[in-house]
Design a protein around this motif. Structure first.
Motif, PDB file in Angstrom:
ATOM      1  N   TRP A  29       0.823  -1.287   0.025  1.00 14.21           N
ATOM      2  CA  TRP A  29      -0.121   0.083  -0.064  1.00 14.21           C
ATOM      3  C   TRP A  29       1.059   1.269  -0.077  1.00 14.21           C
ATOM      4  O   TRP A  29       1.709   1.326   0.871  1.00 14.21           O
ATOM      5  CB  TRP A  29      -0.752   0.088   1.339  1.00 14.21           C
ATOM      6  N   ILE A  30       0.849   1.953  -1.311  1.00 18.91           N
ATOM      7  CA  ILE A  30       1.760   3.026  -1.229  1.00 18.91           C
ATOM      8  C   ILE A  30       1.012   4.219  -0.850  1.00 18.91           C
ATOM      9  O   ILE A  30       0.094   4.826  -1.752  1.00 18.91           O
ATOM     10  CB  ILE A  30       2.372   3.399  -2.590  1.00 18.91           C
ATOM     11  N   CYS A  31       1.281   4.960   0.168  1.00 18.52           N
ATOM     12  CA  CYS A  31       0.386   6.232   0.721  1.00 18.52           C
ATOM     13  C   CYS A  31       0.535   7.238  -0.400  1.00 18.52           C
ATOM     14  O   CYS A  31      -0.347   7.914  -0.658  1.00 18.52           O
ATOM     15  CB  CYS A  31       1.112   6.645   1.746  1.00 18.52           C
ATOM     16  N   MET A  91      -5.079   3.104   8.980  1.00 26.05           N
ATOM     17  CA  MET A  91      -4.664   2.388   7.617  1.00 26.05           C
ATOM     18  C   MET A  91      -3.816   0.956   7.976  1.00 26.05           C
ATOM     19  O   MET A  91      -3.687   0.186   7.783  1.00 26.05           O
ATOM     20  CB  MET A  91      -4.234   3.053   6.427  1.00 26.05           C
ATOM     21  N   MET A  92      -2.830   1.852   8.850  1.00 24.85           N
ATOM     22  CA  MET A  92      -1.657   0.841   9.282  1.00 24.85           C
ATOM     23  C   MET A  92      -2.233  -0.158  10.223  1.00 24.85           C
ATOM     24  O   MET A  92      -1.686  -1.313  10.273  1.00 24.85           O
ATOM     25  CB  MET A  92      -0.585   1.643   9.977  1.00 24.85           C
ATOM     26  N   ARG A  93      -3.128   0.169  11.203  1.00 24.46           N
ATOM     27  CA  ARG A  93      -3.588  -0.846  12.238  1.00 24.46           C
ATOM     28  C   ARG A  93      -4.394  -1.732  11.112  1.00 24.46           C
ATOM     29  O   ARG A  93      -4.339  -3.150  11.583  1.00 24.46           O
ATOM     30  CB  ARG A  93      -4.306  -0.049  13.234  1.00 24.46           C
ATOM     31  N   LEU A  94      -5.159  -1.372  10.404  1.00 33.37           N
ATOM     32  CA  LEU A  94      -6.065  -2.260   9.510  1.00 33.37           C
ATOM     33  C   LEU A  94      -5.171  -3.178   8.789  1.00 33.37           C
ATOM     34  O   LEU A  94      -5.453  -4.713   8.730  1.00 33.37           O
ATOM     35  CB  LEU A  94      -6.766  -1.549   8.766  1.00 33.37           C
ATOM     36  N   LEU A  95      -4.190  -2.853   8.014  1.00 34.34           N
ATOM     37  CA  LEU A  95      -3.225  -3.753   7.469  1.00 34.34           C
ATOM     38  C   LEU A  95      -2.482  -4.624   8.284  1.00 34.34           C
ATOM     39  O   LEU A  95      -2.608  -5.788   7.953  1.00 34.34           O
ATOM     40  CB  LEU A  95      -2.209  -3.047   6.563  1.00 34.34           C
ATOM     41  N   ALA A  96      -1.961  -4.240   9.510  1.00 39.79           N
ATOM     42  CA  ALA A  96      -1.307  -5.079  10.340  1.00 39.79           C
ATOM     43  C   ALA A  96      -2.545  -5.997  11.164  1.00 39.79           C
ATOM     44  O   ALA A  96      -1.972  -7.016  11.281  1.00 39.79           O
ATOM     45  CB  ALA A  96      -0.681  -4.275  11.442  1.00 39.79           C
ATOM     46  N   SER A  97      -3.518  -5.731  11.175  1.00 41.33           N
ATOM     47  CA  SER A  97      -4.486  -6.736  11.731  1.00 41.33           C
ATOM     48  C   SER A  97      -4.950  -7.945  10.820  1.00 41.33           C
ATOM     49  O   SER A  97      -5.394  -8.772  11.289  1.00 41.33           O
ATOM     50  CB  SER A  97      -5.739  -6.219  12.145  1.00 41.33           C
ATOM     51  N   GLY A 101       2.273 -10.918   8.787  1.00 44.05           N
ATOM     52  CA  GLY A 101       3.504 -10.685   8.265  1.00 44.05           C
ATOM     53  C   GLY A 101       3.639  -9.081   7.776  1.00 44.05           C
ATOM     54  O   GLY A 101       4.679  -8.709   7.152  1.00 44.05           O
ATOM     55  N   PHE A 102       2.830  -8.632   7.996  1.00 46.04           N
ATOM     56  CA  PHE A 102       2.676  -6.987   7.674  1.00 46.04           C
ATOM     57  C   PHE A 102       3.949  -6.252   8.113  1.00 46.04           C
ATOM     58  O   PHE A 102       4.811  -6.310   9.510  1.00 46.04           O
ATOM     59  CB  PHE A 102       1.515  -6.249   8.154  1.00 46.04           C
ATOM     60  N   ALA A 103       4.733  -5.515   7.175  1.00 44.19           N
ATOM     61  CA  ALA A 103       5.729  -4.643   7.634  1.00 44.19           C
ATOM     62  C   ALA A 103       5.696  -3.362   6.732  1.00 44.19           C
ATOM     63  O   ALA A 103       4.896  -3.431   5.758  1.00 44.19           O
ATOM     64  CB  ALA A 103       7.196  -5.234   7.320  1.00 44.19           C
ATOM     65  N   GLN A 104       6.286  -2.347   7.305  1.00 40.16           N
ATOM     66  CA  GLN A 104       6.445  -1.044   6.810  1.00 40.16           C
ATOM     67  C   GLN A 104       7.831  -0.893   5.966  1.00 40.16           C
ATOM     68  O   GLN A 104       8.774  -1.115   6.480  1.00 40.16           O
ATOM     69  CB  GLN A 104       6.137   0.226   7.593  1.00 40.16           C
ATOM     70  N   VAL A 105       7.614  -0.087   4.809  1.00 36.67           N
ATOM     71  CA  VAL A 105       8.742   0.009   3.878  1.00 36.67           C
ATOM     72  C   VAL A 105       8.913   1.744   4.070  1.00 36.67           C
ATOM     73  O   VAL A 105       7.725   2.433   3.519  1.00 36.67           O
ATOM     74  CB  VAL A 105       8.755  -0.362   2.580  1.00 36.67           C
TER      75      VAL A 105
END
Length: 116
Positions: A29-31, A91-97, A101-105
């Motif tokens: 997901w690219i902000c 959005m970060m909470r939703l993706l991580a939930s 294996g969610f990670a941020q770049v």
């Protein structure tokens, strides 16, 4: 770069490379592509902020796009519902939930001028 060239010439090369690396099903997901910042920042520059690299004041435009800021009604939990720029944490909470294996770049310039 190489990826842009491959996307223009033959996307199947990139697809095969991702499949071979076991990364074909990774999702990003690219902000910068997902959030319409133009709907909030193009109409004014009240602090006369400047581009840190070019040292010129950020330009404004007179487009008719409706603007939504963090306090634009209607609000939910004190934040604007229509503002897209105040949804990053949610959005970060939703993706991580949804993905263990969610990670941020995070991509920034080498001198970190982005943060100045």
């Amino acid at each position: 770069g190489m990826v842009a060239r491959v996307l223009q010439e033959d996307v199947s090369i990139l697809e095969r490379a991702l499949q071979q690396a076991g990364r074909w099903h990774d999702t990003y997901w690219i902000c910068a592509f997902a959030v319409n910042q133009h709907a909030g920042i193009c109409g004014g520059n009240p602090n006369h902020d400047k581009d840190p690299v070019l040292d010129v004041e950020h330009p404004t435009c007179d487009c008719a796009l409706p603007k939504s800021f963090n306090t634009t009604p209607p609000l939910s939990a004190g934040k604007s519902i229509s503002c897209e720029m105040n949804k990053f944490d949610a959005m970060m909470r939703l993706l991580a939930s949804r993905d263990a294996g969610f990670a941020q770049v995070i991509a920034v310039d080498a001198k970190f001028d982005l943060f100045s």
